[in-house]
Write a protein that holds these residues in place. Structure first.
Motif, short mmCIF file in Angstrom:
data_model
loop_
_atom_site.label_atom_id
_atom_site.label_comp_id
_atom_site.label_asym_id
_atom_site.label_seq_id
_atom_site.Cartn_x
_atom_site.Cartn_y
_atom_site.Cartn_z
N THR A 156 -10.74 1.05 6.22
CA THR A 156 -9.43 0.65 6.74
C THR A 156 -8.31 1.12 5.81
O THR A 156 -7.28 1.61 6.26
N VAL A 157 -8.53 0.99 4.52
CA VAL A 157 -7.54 1.45 3.54
C VAL A 157 -7.38 2.96 3.63
O VAL A 157 -6.26 3.49 3.65
N MET A 175 0.83 -1.19 0.00
CA MET A 175 0.00 0.00 0.00
C MET A 175 0.87 1.25 0.00
O MET A 175 0.43 2.29 -0.48
N HIS A 176 2.07 1.12 0.53
CA HIS A 176 2.96 2.28 0.52
C HIS A 176 3.25 2.72 -0.92
O HIS A 176 3.26 3.93 -1.20
N TYR A 227 -5.31 3.91 6.60
CA TYR A 227 -3.88 3.75 6.37
C TYR A 227 -3.33 4.95 5.60
O TYR A 227 -2.32 5.53 5.98
N PHE A 228 -3.99 5.31 4.51
CA PHE A 228 -3.50 6.41 3.68
C PHE A 228 -3.47 7.74 4.44
O PHE A 228 -2.56 8.55 4.25
N ILE A 270 -1.14 6.88 8.28
CA ILE A 270 0.24 6.45 8.12
C ILE A 270 0.95 7.24 7.02
O ILE A 270 2.08 7.69 7.20
N GLU A 271 0.29 7.40 5.90
CA GLU A 271 0.91 8.07 4.75
C GLU A 271 0.64 9.57 4.71
O GLU A 271 1.16 10.28 3.85
#
Length: 97
Positions: free
Chosen positions: A44-45, A1-2, A48-49, A52-53
């Protein structure tokens, strides 16, 4: 995903994250149906974005499709596995040139 996040950082387009499930019914406390499960996958995706990102949360829309848009029939376990997915759709640019 990164690696996907690296790509998403290069564009300013809106992003729709679509969650999908196979056709087997689910009924748990957390996921009373496939609708909640598919929406949770998408969320959830996005989590993360954004967490985390560090992507801007205003660019994202979470959509849960449950089992309404299969990519394969649900006759085999491998087909059901393909239907349990998240799709990331990059929308049209918001820029007006």
């Amino acid at each position: 995903m990164h690696k996907i996040a690296v790509l998403l950082k290069t564009v300013s387009n809106p992003i729709r994250v679509e969650g999908h499930t196979d056709s087997r019914p689910i009924s748990t406390y957390r996921f009373p149906s496939n609708w909640e499960l598919s929406a949770a996958r998408a969320s959830t995706v996005i989590g993360y974005f954004t967490a985390i990102e560090k992507l801007d949360s205003s660019r994202f829309l979470a959509v849960g499709y449950a089992d309404t848009k299969p990519v394969r029939d649900n006759r085999t376990e491998s087909h059901m596995k393909e239907n349990r997915r998240v799709e990331i759709v990059i929308g049209k640019s918001n820029k007006t040139d």
